[in-house]
Design a protein around this motif. Sequence first.
Motif, PDB file in Angstrom:
ATOM      1  N   LEU A   1       2.302   7.821  -0.517  1.00 45.87           N
ATOM      2  CA  LEU A   1       1.126   8.634  -0.779  1.00 45.87           C
ATOM      3  C   LEU A   1      -0.036   8.041   0.008  1.00 45.87           C
ATOM      4  CD1 LEU A   1       1.454   8.971  -4.661  1.00 45.87           C
ATOM      5  CD2 LEU A   1       2.175  10.636  -2.945  1.00 45.87           C
ATOM      6  N   VAL A   2      -0.696   8.867   0.801  1.00 44.11           N
ATOM      7  CA  VAL A   2      -1.791   8.387   1.637  1.00 44.11           C
ATOM      8  C   VAL A   2      -3.018   9.252   1.391  1.00 44.11           C
ATOM      9  CG1 VAL A   2      -2.589   7.912   3.969  1.00 44.11           C
ATOM     10  CG2 VAL A   2      -0.173   7.565   3.379  1.00 44.11           C
ATOM     11  N   GLU A   3      -4.068   8.630   0.840  1.00 44.24           N
ATOM     12  CA  GLU A   3      -5.312   9.335   0.573  1.00 44.24           C
ATOM     13  C   GLU A   3      -6.231   9.290   1.796  1.00 44.24           C
ATOM     14  OE1 GLU A   3      -4.333   7.024  -3.308  1.00 44.24           O
ATOM     15  OE2 GLU A   3      -4.297   6.678  -1.142  1.00 44.24           O
ATOM     16  N   SER A   4      -7.073  10.291   1.885  1.00 44.02           N
ATOM     17  CA  SER A   4      -8.088  10.337   2.935  1.00 44.02           C
ATOM     18  C   SER A   4      -9.264  11.170   2.435  1.00 44.02           C
ATOM     19  CB  SER A   4      -7.520  10.946   4.216  1.00 44.02           C
ATOM     20  OG  SER A   4      -7.083  12.271   3.991  1.00 44.02           O
ATOM     21  N   GLY A   5     -10.372  11.079   3.161  1.00 33.98           N
ATOM     22  CA  GLY A   5     -11.518  11.913   2.848  1.00 33.98           C
ATOM     23  C   GLY A   5     -12.654  11.221   2.132  1.00 33.98           C
TER      24      GLY A   5
ATOM     25  N   GLY B   1     -24.190  15.840  -3.524  1.00 33.71           N
ATOM     26  CA  GLY B   1     -23.358  16.286  -2.423  1.00 33.71           C
ATOM     27  C   GLY B   1     -21.915  16.520  -2.830  1.00 33.71           C
ATOM     28  N   SER B   2     -21.097  16.799  -1.815  1.00 30.45           N
ATOM     29  CA  SER B   2     -19.691  17.119  -2.042  1.00 30.45           C
ATOM     30  C   SER B   2     -18.799  16.320  -1.106  1.00 30.45           C
ATOM     31  CB  SER B   2     -19.441  18.614  -1.813  1.00 30.45           C
ATOM     32  OG  SER B   2     -20.191  19.404  -2.688  1.00 30.45           O
ATOM     33  N   LEU B   3     -17.583  16.097  -1.558  1.00 29.31           N
ATOM     34  CA  LEU B   3     -16.533  15.490  -0.748  1.00 29.31           C
ATOM     35  C   LEU B   3     -15.214  16.131  -1.136  1.00 29.31           C
ATOM     36  CD1 LEU B   3     -17.109  11.598  -0.675  1.00 29.31           C
ATOM     37  CD2 LEU B   3     -17.176  13.160   1.280  1.00 29.31           C
ATOM     38  N   ARG B   4     -14.301  16.136  -0.179  1.00 23.63           N
ATOM     39  CA  ARG B   4     -12.952  16.618  -0.453  1.00 23.63           C
ATOM     40  C   ARG B   4     -11.959  15.521  -0.114  1.00 23.63           C
ATOM     41  NH1 ARG B   4     -10.607  21.610  -1.255  1.00 23.63           N
ATOM     42  NH2 ARG B   4      -8.407  21.805  -0.684  1.00 23.63           N
ATOM     43  N   LEU B   5     -11.246  15.076  -1.111  1.00 24.00           N
ATOM     44  CA  LEU B   5     -10.199  14.075  -0.914  1.00 24.00           C
ATOM     45  C   LEU B   5      -8.853  14.779  -0.743  1.00 24.00           C
ATOM     46  CD1 LEU B   5     -11.133  11.439  -3.646  1.00 24.00           C
ATOM     47  CD2 LEU B   5     -12.027  11.687  -1.322  1.00 24.00           C
ATOM     48  N   SER B   6      -8.020  14.194   0.093  1.00 20.18           N
ATOM     49  CA  SER B   6      -6.671  14.708   0.273  1.00 20.18           C
ATOM     50  C   SER B   6      -5.667  13.579   0.112  1.00 20.18           C
ATOM     51  CB  SER B   6      -6.518  15.335   1.664  1.00 20.18           C
ATOM     52  OG  SER B   6      -7.280  16.500   1.790  1.00 20.18           O
ATOM     53  N   CYS B   7      -4.482  13.949  -0.307  1.00 17.58           N
ATOM     54  CA  CYS B   7      -3.401  12.983  -0.454  1.00 17.58           C
ATOM     55  C   CYS B   7      -2.145  13.610   0.158  1.00 17.58           C
ATOM     56  CB  CYS B   7      -3.188  12.656  -1.918  1.00 17.58           C
ATOM     57  SG  CYS B   7      -1.762  11.599  -2.258  1.00 17.58           S
ATOM     58  N   ALA B   8      -1.607  12.942   1.156  1.00 22.25           N
ATOM     59  CA  ALA B   8      -0.391  13.416   1.817  1.00 22.25           C
ATOM     60  C   ALA B   8       0.804  12.647   1.279  1.00 22.25           C
ATOM     61  CB  ALA B   8      -0.511  13.219   3.320  1.00 22.25           C
ATOM     62  N   ALA B   9       1.825  13.373   0.905  1.00 22.33           N
ATOM     63  CA  ALA B   9       3.016  12.767   0.309  1.00 22.33           C
ATOM     64  C   ALA B   9       4.208  12.899   1.241  1.00 22.33           C
ATOM     65  CB  ALA B   9       3.318  13.420  -1.029  1.00 22.33           C
ATOM     66  N   SER B  10       5.063  11.899   1.203  1.00 18.48           N
ATOM     67  CA  SER B  10       6.308  11.947   1.977  1.00 18.48           C
ATOM     68  C   SER B  10       7.363  11.122   1.262  1.00 18.48           C
ATOM     69  CB  SER B  10       6.092  11.403   3.390  1.00 18.48           C
ATOM     70  OG  SER B  10       5.680  10.054   3.359  1.00 18.48           O
ATOM     71  N   GLY B  11       8.607  11.373   1.599  1.00 17.50           N
ATOM     72  CA  GLY B  11       9.686  10.557   1.083  1.00 17.50           C
ATOM     73  C   GLY B  11      10.547  11.231   0.031  1.00 17.50           C
TER      74      GLY B  11
ATOM     75  N   TYR C   1       4.308   6.519  -8.782  1.00 18.72           N
ATOM     76  CA  TYR C   1       3.958   6.193  -7.412  1.00 18.72           C
ATOM     77  C   TYR C   1       2.458   6.367  -7.213  1.00 18.72           C
ATOM     78  CZ  TYR C   1       8.958   6.546  -6.721  1.00 18.72           C
ATOM     79  OH  TYR C   1      10.314   6.371  -6.809  1.00 18.72           O
ATOM     80  N   TRP C   2       1.904   5.467  -6.407  1.00 18.10           N
ATOM     81  CA  TRP C   2       0.459   5.447  -6.185  1.00 18.10           C
ATOM     82  C   TRP C   2       0.155   5.282  -4.700  1.00 18.10           C
ATOM     83  CZ3 TRP C   2      -3.049   5.851 -10.221  1.00 18.10           C
ATOM     84  CH2 TRP C   2      -2.503   5.821 -11.507  1.00 18.10           C
ATOM     85  N   GLY C   3      -0.959   5.864  -4.304  1.00 18.11           N
ATOM     86  CA  GLY C   3      -1.457   5.624  -2.967  1.00 18.11           C
ATOM     87  C   GLY C   3      -2.287   4.356  -2.918  1.00 18.11           C
ATOM     88  N   GLN C   4      -2.820   4.059  -1.751  1.00 16.92           N
ATOM     89  CA  GLN C   4      -3.573   2.816  -1.567  1.00 16.92           C
ATOM     90  C   GLN C   4      -5.052   2.988  -1.926  1.00 16.92           C
ATOM     91  OE1 GLN C   4      -3.043   4.940   0.820  1.00 16.92           O
ATOM     92  NE2 GLN C   4      -5.038   5.097   1.842  1.00 16.92           N
ATOM     93  N   GLY C   5      -5.486   4.218  -2.094  1.00 21.23           N
ATOM     94  CA  GLY C   5      -6.859   4.469  -2.516  1.00 21.23           C
ATOM     95  C   GLY C   5      -7.804   4.763  -1.367  1.00 21.23           C
TER      96      GLY C   5
END
Length: 129
Positions: A4-8, A16-26, A118-122
Amino acid sequence: QVQLVESGGGLVQAGGSLRLSCAASGRTFSSAAMGWFRQAPGKEREFVAAISRSGGSTHYADSVNGRFTISRDNTRNTVSLQMSSLKPEDSAVYYCAAAFKILSTVVVPGATPSEYGYWGQGTQVTVSS
């Protein structure tokens, strides 16, 4: 294994606003219910939002309800967190998490970190006042 890889994340002014995304694989992404958590310095990791495998059911922490929106795209293997009306107290490292033990496609996982395997790195979110 699941990755799991977070970004954003980033720095934003209050309101204000932000949009976080998390890409999953495996593993098959649609087999996992997903959640977002956050952890501020010196504090425990806290639940933010969760979404069912189908995407049709969601649940939010009271502190973000009405300001944040969780969504997922099972064709792109991503889960997102749209954050609006941000406050300084929203500053934290945000983590996405996957729960593969939920067999139902409509059940939303809970707020307990142990439900997620399972967790991403943040990704860091900082809201300035």
